[in-house]
Design an enzyme around this catalytic site. Structure first.
Site, short mmCIF file in Angstrom:
data_model
loop_
_atom_site.label_atom_id
_atom_site.label_comp_id
_atom_site.label_asym_id
_atom_site.label_seq_id
_atom_site.Cartn_x
_atom_site.Cartn_y
_atom_site.Cartn_z
N CYS A 225 0.86 -1.19 0.00
CA CYS A 225 0.00 0.00 0.00
C CYS A 225 0.89 1.23 0.00
O CYS A 225 1.30 1.71 1.06
CB CYS A 225 -0.91 -0.04 1.23
SG CYS A 225 -2.24 1.17 1.20
N CYS A 432 -6.51 4.52 -8.12
CA CYS A 432 -6.08 5.19 -6.89
C CYS A 432 -6.22 6.69 -7.07
O CYS A 432 -5.66 7.27 -8.01
CB CYS A 432 -4.64 4.82 -6.57
SG CYS A 432 -4.02 5.53 -5.02
#
Length: 500
Positions: A225, A432
């Site tokens: 992440c 994202c």
């Protein structure tokens, strides 16, 4: 040409999303709470697998066929769990029962945690009470922690003493944060992985303003992440400038460290021009950075790293550090034979179905996904919100196929029981949306694993506006109980994005 076309389409979609979000902001009375929270899919190669009846002590499908209505148990109260539960209410039969189990009393919108850490949001701004919202949509809610799963008996034991039975189970518990894999990492750095962590980080940022010093931001080896690390670092830089101008920024020199082989790799082999864009932003803001890094140790005053490609070890001084840890599976699932990989993540096939137990499905960050590529320092692939929603949609649609199939053939002899063929696969797409303070970026890869049809990064104010709109819109979806409305399908289809 592709980037220009994608940007034009995304502008149209973002404008639509912003309008929806604006409506949500003025019309939704959020029921908020703030409770501390605890703290991947394997590509299939070869022929499409077929789900067969499980020959346990009692046949899975023969057992489930006597249960009417069917019972679906969803474990997890985050993005994966709630999107799966709401999808189930829309896709399963009206008589089927849906229950959500979570050790958290409220849903917290994880992508907004970097904003919480810089006091751009409060925890209450991004929290919704599960005890209020789920019963409103006719979904049962049990606020407790799972302690033991028995796939043979199809039961889940909870910390509160209850034992729940199920016909189908979706595991969407998110990750266990493996800070313990680096000495000192479970004590000294702050984190934005959970909302309580982000709230604590906000306190430490306030202290940094009063007592300035060096800052180290980044990710530990094995992390998957990376977006929130970049986001926190750049938001912190912007926030320090707002609070104290150039003087405070110079008093808090920042270093960014990452296991990525290069800045902007993101665990994806990059997304469009992500490397150029992120390197340019870091250089513009005077942030030093090191890639191919392994974190050796964290103390209150320094972070020890090794730049593996140069075999060089450094001690970076810090007054404040924020490191994203690697993600591992929860211990409760590791105890079930054949359910998880060596990191405790749920092993699933192309249809989000457990490779060992056909009536168990995995969704979200708790699912085992192999790296996009092997890197010098280990990295993992990211699991973004839209990918997680896609996994939940695929799992629920496949469960409906299994229910219909078992109903159709429940009177037939077990030995003559026909195979059920699942059809719904999630599109493993990376989407994202980030805010960097003065601007932002949107990273879009479809599919996530090369070769890709779409590979684009859009930077600028549009990224910030898109994230604000996405936050308000997603909270609106949770309140409304529909995480895949028709207008979202149309809007995303406009830019070539579909769930399954």
């Amino acid at each position: 040409r592709e980037a220009i076309i994608m940007k034009q389409r995304f502008c149209v979609a973002a404008a639509f999303a912003t309008a929806i979000a604006a409506t949500a902001m003025v019309s939704i009375p959020y029921a908020t709470c703030f409770v501390p929270s605890p703290i991947n899919i394997q590509p299939h190669h070869g022929p499409v697998p077929i789900a067969r009846p499980n020959r346990m002590s009692s046949s899975l499908h023969m057992m489930s066929s006597i249960h009417t209505p069917r019972k679906l148990l969803v474990v997890g109260g985050g993005i994966g769990g709630l999107s799966s539960a709401f999808d189930a209410k829309h896709n399963l039969r009206p008589e089927d029962e849906v229950t959500v189990v979570s050790d958290r009393e409220c849903f917290q919108f994880t992508p907004s945690n970097p904003w919480v850490s810089t006091r751009m949001r409060t925890p209450e701004d991004i929290s919704i009470s599960l005890t209020e919202i789920l019963p409103r949509h006719k979904i049962n809610f049990v606020n407790s922690k799972a302690t033991r799963l028995d796939p043979g008996r199809q039961t889940l034991k909870l910390e509160n003493g209850e034992t729940l039975d199920y016909d189908y189970l979706i595991i969407a518990t998110g990750p266990r944060l493996a800070f313990d894999e680096v000495p000192g990492a479970n004590k000294y750095p702050v984190s934005v992985c959970t909302t309580p962590h982000a709230s604590h980080a906000a306190i430490e940022v306030d202290k940094l303003q009063e007592d300035p010093g060096p800052v180290v931001v980044g990710s530990m080896q094995g992390s998957s992440c990376f977006g929130p690390a970049y986001e926190f670092g750049l938001l912190l830089h912007s926030e320090l400038y707002k609070r104290g101008g150039t003087k405070l920024v110079e008093q808090c020199p920042m270093t960014f460290v990452t296991p990525e082989p290069y800045i902007g790799h993101l665990g994806l082999k990059g997304a469009g021009e992500s490397q150029r864009i992120l390197e340019t932003i870091l250089k513009k803001k005077g942030i030093a950075y090191y890639d191919n890094c392994k974190i050796n140790k964290v103390t209150s005053g320094h972070v020890s790293i090794t730049k593996v490609d140069e075999s060089k070890t450094m001690n970076l001084p810090c007054k404040l550090s924020m490191l994203i840890p690697p993600f591992r599976g929860h211990h409760v699932w590791e105890k079930v034979k054949g359910l998880t990989d060596d990191k405790g993540m749920i092993k699933v096939n192309d249809f989000q179905q457990s490779t060992t137990y056909p009536n168990i499905f995995g969704v979200g960050v708790c699912v085992s996904i192999p790296p996009v590529e092997k890197t010098l320092v280990p990295t993992g692939p990211p699991k973004t919100g839209y990918m997680i929603e896609s996994q939940g949609t695929a799992a629920v649609k496949n469960i409906r196929i299994m229910i219909d199939h078992s109903e159709k053939h429940k009177e037939e002899d077990e030995e003559a029981y026909p195979q059920v063929e699942l059809r719904n696969r999630p599109l493993l797409m990376g989407l994202c949306i980030t805010d960097f303070g003065s601007d932002g970026a949107i990273f879009l890869t479809q599919p996530q694993y090369p070769p890709r049809r779409t590979d684009v990064t859009i930077s600028g104010k549009l990224g910030t506006l898109a994230k604000i709109a996405f936050e308000k819109y997603f909270l609106h979806k949770i309140e409304s109980g529909d995480t895949d409305p028709y207008y979202e399908k149309y809007m995303l289809h406009l830019i070539g994005v579909d769930r399954v």
